[in-house]
Motif scaffolding. Sequence first.
Motif, PDB file in Angstrom:
ATOM      1  N   LEU A  29      34.587  44.377  45.944  1.00 36.28           N
ATOM      2  CA  LEU A  29      35.105  44.275  44.595  1.00 36.28           C
ATOM      3  C   LEU A  29      35.596  43.024  44.057  1.00 36.28           C
ATOM      4  O   LEU A  29      35.330  42.666  42.676  1.00 36.28           O
ATOM      5  N   LEU A  30      36.028  41.953  44.736  1.00 35.14           N
ATOM      6  CA  LEU A  30      36.234  40.944  44.315  1.00 35.14           C
ATOM      7  C   LEU A  30      34.814  40.057  43.781  1.00 35.14           C
ATOM      8  O   LEU A  30      34.803  39.184  42.771  1.00 35.14           O
ATOM      9  N   ASN A  31      33.705  40.300  44.669  1.00 33.57           N
ATOM     10  CA  ASN A  31      32.378  39.572  44.260  1.00 33.57           C
ATOM     11  C   ASN A  31      31.901  40.479  43.111  1.00 33.57           C
ATOM     12  O   ASN A  31      30.943  39.651  42.292  1.00 33.57           O
ATOM     13  N   ASN A  32      31.818  41.643  43.120  1.00 35.68           N
ATOM     14  CA  ASN A  32      30.853  42.363  42.447  1.00 35.68           C
ATOM     15  C   ASN A  32      31.717  43.489  41.281  1.00 35.68           C
ATOM     16  O   ASN A  32      31.094  43.916  40.491  1.00 35.68           O
ATOM     17  N   ALA A  66      32.882  39.762  34.065  1.00 27.89           N
ATOM     18  CA  ALA A  66      34.294  40.145  34.497  1.00 27.89           C
ATOM     19  C   ALA A  66      35.065  38.845  34.562  1.00 27.89           C
ATOM     20  O   ALA A  66      34.982  38.072  35.157  1.00 27.89           O
ATOM     21  N   PRO A  67      36.035  38.899  33.418  1.00 31.45           N
ATOM     22  CA  PRO A  67      36.812  37.854  33.303  1.00 31.45           C
ATOM     23  C   PRO A  67      37.508  37.757  34.528  1.00 31.45           C
ATOM     24  O   PRO A  67      37.982  38.397  35.279  1.00 31.45           O
ATOM     25  N   LYS A  68      38.032  36.444  34.807  1.00 28.54           N
ATOM     26  CA  LYS A  68      38.810  36.040  36.173  1.00 28.54           C
ATOM     27  C   LYS A  68      40.436  36.069  35.557  1.00 28.54           C
ATOM     28  O   LYS A  68      41.120  35.601  36.421  1.00 28.54           O
ATOM     29  N   HIS A  69      40.604  36.468  34.546  1.00 32.87           N
ATOM     30  CA  HIS A  69      42.085  36.538  34.068  1.00 32.87           C
ATOM     31  C   HIS A  69      42.329  37.902  33.400  1.00 32.87           C
ATOM     32  O   HIS A  69      41.416  38.473  33.252  1.00 32.87           O
ATOM     33  N   GLY A  70      43.672  38.468  33.194  1.00 38.27           N
ATOM     34  CA  GLY A  70      44.021  39.598  32.506  1.00 38.27           C
ATOM     35  C   GLY A  70      43.799  39.719  31.010  1.00 38.27           C
ATOM     36  O   GLY A  70      43.667  38.460  30.312  1.00 38.27           O
ATOM     37  N   VAL A  71      43.021  40.627  30.644  1.00 41.00           N
ATOM     38  CA  VAL A  71      42.992  40.881  29.231  1.00 41.00           C
ATOM     39  C   VAL A  71      43.355  42.250  28.897  1.00 41.00           C
ATOM     40  O   VAL A  71      44.082  42.677  29.396  1.00 41.00           O
ATOM     41  N   ASN A  72      43.183  42.460  27.675  1.00 39.13           N
ATOM     42  CA  ASN A  72      43.761  43.861  27.190  1.00 39.13           C
ATOM     43  C   ASN A  72      43.645  44.969  27.837  1.00 39.13           C
ATOM     44  O   ASN A  72      42.564  45.354  28.376  1.00 39.13           O
ATOM     45  N   HIS A  73      44.925  45.509  28.263  1.00 40.10           N
ATOM     46  CA  HIS A  73      44.813  46.725  29.178  1.00 40.10           C
ATOM     47  C   HIS A  73      44.403  47.956  28.780  1.00 40.10           C
ATOM     48  O   HIS A  73      44.251  49.064  29.188  1.00 40.10           O
TER      49      HIS A  73
END
Length: 141
Positions: A29-32, A66-73
């Motif tokens: 999941l972390l990679n894909n 897939a961004p590496k930070h949080g975005v709009n939930h």
Amino acid sequence: MLTTQNVLRIILGVILIGIFSFYFVTIYLLNNGNPYHNYLVNKHIPAHLEQLGYTDEDIVEQHMIAPKHGVNHSVYHEHYMVIFKDEPQLEYLYGVTKKGKNVVQFCEKETLIAKNTYGYMTTEKTNHSESECIGYLDNRN
């Protein structure tokens, strides 16, 4: 015949398989990314762009990110990046809402200075801005 010792071995085996499975699933999941989110993004967003009348000739590059930070939930974490031929210096981002599975464009567009080198984000109206958009970093609580 099952003895207490055999039952304990079976239980220990199931626990070890569970631990190793959790490890491999987490790495996957972390990679894909989440396969369900990837499916939704790749299903809905290209169809949305097609409905708007865009063809492959109008687009330089498009793919899921897939961004590496949080975005709009309000949207799934994976989104879709599009660079149009007539605006090669701008990177447009699209997402799929969790409620209703609707495609939305993020108001912010990333400027490209050179390949893989980003400048600033702009919210100004551009050639491919949709009439309604949502903030990329809004609703992150």
